[in-house]
Design a protein around this motif. Structure first.
Motif, PDB file in Angstrom:
ATOM      1  N   ALA A  81       0.842  -1.199   0.000  1.00 60.22           N
ATOM      2  CA  ALA A  81       0.000   0.000   0.000  1.00 60.22           C
ATOM      3  C   ALA A  81       0.875   1.246   0.000  1.00 60.22           C
ATOM      4  N   VAL A  82       0.606   2.147  -0.963  1.00 59.15           N
ATOM      5  CA  VAL A  82       1.300   3.429  -1.038  1.00 59.15           C
ATOM      6  C   VAL A  82       0.286   4.539  -0.819  1.00 59.15           C
ATOM      7  N   GLY A  83       0.566   5.416   0.121  1.00 56.41           N
ATOM      8  CA  GLY A  83      -0.335   6.529   0.419  1.00 56.41           C
ATOM      9  C   GLY A  83       0.326   7.484   1.398  1.00 56.41           C
ATOM     10  N   VAL A  84      -0.497   8.211   2.136  1.00 56.10           N
ATOM     11  CA  VAL A  84      -0.008   9.202   3.094  1.00 56.10           C
ATOM     12  C   VAL A  84      -0.587   8.904   4.471  1.00 56.10           C
ATOM     13  N   LEU A  85       0.259   8.933   5.489  1.00 57.02           N
ATOM     14  CA  LEU A  85      -0.183   8.797   6.877  1.00 57.02           C
ATOM     15  C   LEU A  85       0.491   9.871   7.717  1.00 57.02           C
ATOM     16  N   GLY A  86      -0.251  10.417   8.664  1.00 59.30           N
ATOM     17  CA  GLY A  86       0.314  11.388   9.572  1.00 59.30           C
ATOM     18  C   GLY A  86       1.009  10.708  10.746  1.00 59.30           C
ATOM     19  N   ALA A  87       1.829  11.472  11.464  1.00 56.26           N
ATOM     20  CA  ALA A  87       2.484  10.962  12.676  1.00 56.26           C
ATOM     21  C   ALA A  87       1.572  11.238  13.861  1.00 56.26           C
ATOM     22  N   ASP A  88       0.343  10.723  13.784  1.00 56.29           N
ATOM     23  CA  ASP A  88      -0.659  10.973  14.814  1.00 56.29           C
ATOM     24  C   ASP A  88      -1.238   9.648  15.300  1.00 56.29           C
ATOM     25  N   PRO A 145       1.940  18.932   0.207  1.00 55.66           N
ATOM     26  CA  PRO A 145       3.164  19.647  -0.198  1.00 55.66           C
ATOM     27  C   PRO A 145       3.789  19.010  -1.440  1.00 55.66           C
ATOM     28  N   VAL A 146       4.478  19.822  -2.227  1.00 58.17           N
ATOM     29  CA  VAL A 146       5.090  19.345  -3.473  1.00 58.17           C
ATOM     30  C   VAL A 146       6.024  18.170  -3.207  1.00 58.17           C
ATOM     31  N   ARG A 147       6.816  18.260  -2.165  1.00 55.65           N
ATOM     32  CA  ARG A 147       7.779  17.184  -1.907  1.00 55.65           C
ATOM     33  C   ARG A 147       7.095  15.878  -1.524  1.00 55.65           C
ATOM     34  N   VAL A 148       5.911  15.972  -0.910  1.00 61.88           N
ATOM     35  CA  VAL A 148       5.160  14.754  -0.587  1.00 61.88           C
ATOM     36  C   VAL A 148       4.597  14.139  -1.864  1.00 61.88           C
ATOM     37  N   ARG A 149       4.076  14.975  -2.762  1.00 63.47           N
ATOM     38  CA  ARG A 149       3.549  14.476  -4.030  1.00 63.47           C
ATOM     39  C   ARG A 149       4.651  13.827  -4.866  1.00 63.47           C
ATOM     40  N   SER A 150       5.821  14.418  -4.853  1.00 58.99           N
ATOM     41  CA  SER A 150       6.955  13.847  -5.587  1.00 58.99           C
ATOM     42  C   SER A 150       7.405  12.533  -4.957  1.00 58.99           C
ATOM     43  N   GLY A 177      -2.763  12.808  -7.128  1.00 58.71           N
ATOM     44  CA  GLY A 177      -2.695  14.074  -7.847  1.00 58.71           C
ATOM     45  C   GLY A 177      -2.102  13.896  -9.235  1.00 58.71           C
ATOM     46  N   ASP A 178      -1.747  15.010  -9.875  1.00 53.88           N
ATOM     47  CA  ASP A 178      -1.250  14.972 -11.252  1.00 53.88           C
ATOM     48  C   ASP A 178       0.004  14.125 -11.398  1.00 53.88           C
ATOM     49  N   GLU A 179       0.940  14.260 -10.449  1.00 49.39           N
ATOM     50  CA  GLU A 179       2.186  13.501 -10.545  1.00 49.39           C
ATOM     51  C   GLU A 179       1.927  12.005 -10.494  1.00 49.39           C
ATOM     52  N   VAL A 180       1.051  11.590  -9.591  1.00 53.36           N
ATOM     53  CA  VAL A 180       0.726  10.171  -9.447  1.00 53.36           C
ATOM     54  C   VAL A 180      -0.024   9.658 -10.676  1.00 53.36           C
ATOM     55  N   ARG A 181      -0.973  10.440 -11.183  1.00 51.63           N
ATOM     56  CA  ARG A 181      -1.732  10.002 -12.368  1.00 51.63           C
ATOM     57  C   ARG A 181      -0.826   9.807 -13.581  1.00 51.63           C
ATOM     58  N   GLN A 182       0.189  10.660 -13.720  1.00 53.26           N
ATOM     59  CA  GLN A 182       1.115  10.505 -14.846  1.00 53.26           C
ATOM     60  C   GLN A 182       1.886   9.198 -14.726  1.00 53.26           C
ATOM     61  N   VAL A 183       2.325   8.850 -13.524  1.00 49.98           N
ATOM     62  CA  VAL A 183       3.019   7.574 -13.318  1.00 49.98           C
ATOM     63  C   VAL A 183       2.090   6.404 -13.639  1.00 49.98           C
ATOM     64  N   LEU A 184       0.833   6.501 -13.227  1.00 49.54           N
ATOM     65  CA  LEU A 184      -0.125   5.434 -13.486  1.00 49.54           C
ATOM     66  C   LEU A 184      -0.358   5.236 -14.986  1.00 49.54           C
ATOM     67  N   ARG A 185      -0.457   6.340 -15.727  1.00 51.78           N
ATOM     68  CA  ARG A 185      -0.615   6.232 -17.184  1.00 51.78           C
ATOM     69  C   ARG A 185       0.591   5.544 -17.816  1.00 51.78           C
ATOM     70  N   GLU A 186       1.778   5.874 -17.341  1.00 51.61           N
ATOM     71  CA  GLU A 186       2.990   5.259 -17.877  1.00 51.61           C
ATOM     72  C   GLU A 186       3.021   3.760 -17.586  1.00 51.61           C
TER      73      GLU A 186
END
Length: 337
Positions: A81-88, A145-150, A177-186
């Protein structure tokens, strides 16, 4: 395909789930903590016209994209699983649940990010069924944030090197987001099956393998009301063309599913079984998880859709956020003989 011939085809699919344990799936999406608070209520507050709930217990379950990953794992597939989790607190709870379920986790994070959480308060009298009274949603309100999306794009590229299919669960929390969708298309362009379930942004997922809207989402995508089967046919073909995908799997509730392929083929799959649904919560997660795992195992689009149809029929017989196991699916397929 007629209902009778669909039923006759089910036993032929029995061998497919037996190969699931050797298949690897990458889940990309919004990892949600489904937080349940249970209590008892028997009186109205003097302060306001609201019920007073006496706290009894609470629990956290894997929700959103995390529930898709849990469904893949319950079917015996290997999943990252790839996603985002907070330190909470909720982020820590999800990490522990992933570990217990045997799901590999590759999560991006940053200072101040809050784990997407849906808190439901369920209460009732001493001898009555608990009913949902309130839902409180928490999570990231601003764009990531941009660095998280990257970082997410890099994590997906790395994890995709060793998987047989990708399943995308977009609940609108900002991970895809856009960065992830581009990777998925590739990835889809390179021949890796990429299956997408997007609640609010399906139109942005061009060039993937399969998209899975329900009927209201298909209406929103095409701008066409689905009043008749002819409306459904027109909208389905238009959506496949617009998205540039290999197939569109439309879930239709008590009417089953409709599979539209890029070559123009349409397969109307009737609902499996005669039992009324108990709870449709998370049913779409089970459907997209089963579909992607079946494609990872080498199934055709039609075979994968029928298997997902059976799994969906099983999960709606369960209360709340739930999964379907490989043994349950096998048992149902064998009973159709």
């Amino acid at each position: 395909m007629a209902a009778g011939s669909t039923a006759q085809a089910l036993p032929a699919l029995t061998q497919l789930p037996l190969t699931f344990a050797r298949r690897r799936v990458l889940l990309v999406g919004d990892l949600v903590a489904d937080h349940y608070i249970y209590g008892q209520t028997d009186r109205v507050s003097r302060e306001a016209p609201v019920l007073i709930v006496r706290y009894e217990s609470s629990e956290v379950k894997l929700g959103g994209g995390a529930n898709v990953a849990a469904n893949v794992r319950a079917l015996s597939g290997q999943v990252t699983a790839v996603g985002v989790l907070g330190a909470d607190e909720m982020g820590r709870a999800l990490r522990q649940l992933f570990k217990e379920a045997g799901i590999r986790l590759s999560a991006a994070s940053a200072r101040g990010l809050e784990t997407e959480t849906k808190t439901r308060i369920l209460a009732g009298g001493m001898n009555t069924t608990r009913q949902q009274m309130l839902r409180l949603d928490r999570g990231q309100r601003a764009p990531l944030p941009v660095r998280v999306r990257s970082a997410l794009a890099r994590l997906i590229q790395e994890a995709a090197r060793t998987v047989d299919a990708v399943v995308v669960s977009d609940y609108g929390a900002g991970v895809v987001g856009d960065e992830v969708r581009q990777v998925l298309r590739e990835l889809a362009g390179d021949g890796l099956p990429v299956c997408v379930d997007s609640r609010y942004a399906l139109s942005s997922f061009s060039g993937v393998t399969v998209c899975k809207p329900n009927e209201p989402e298909l209406e929103q995508l095409t701008g066409r009301p689905l009043r008749t089967e002819a409306d459904l046919m027109e909208a389905g073909h238009a959506a496949v063309k617009r998205l540039g995908c290999r197939a569109l799997l439309v879930t239709r509730g008590r009417h089953g599913m409709a599979l539209f392929e890029a070559g123009g083929g349409v397969d109307l799959i009737p609902v499996h079984g005669a039992k009324e649904a108990v709870d449709v919560t998370g049913a779409g997660d089970t459907v997209i998880a089963t579909l992607s795992l079946a494609l990872a195992a080498g199934a055709s689009l039609g075979e994968a859709a029928r298997l997902a149809n059976v799994a969906g029929a099983l999960v709606v017989q369960k209360q709340g956020t739930a999964t379907v196991s490989r043994d349950e699916l096998l048992g149902e397929l064998r009973s159709a003989r």
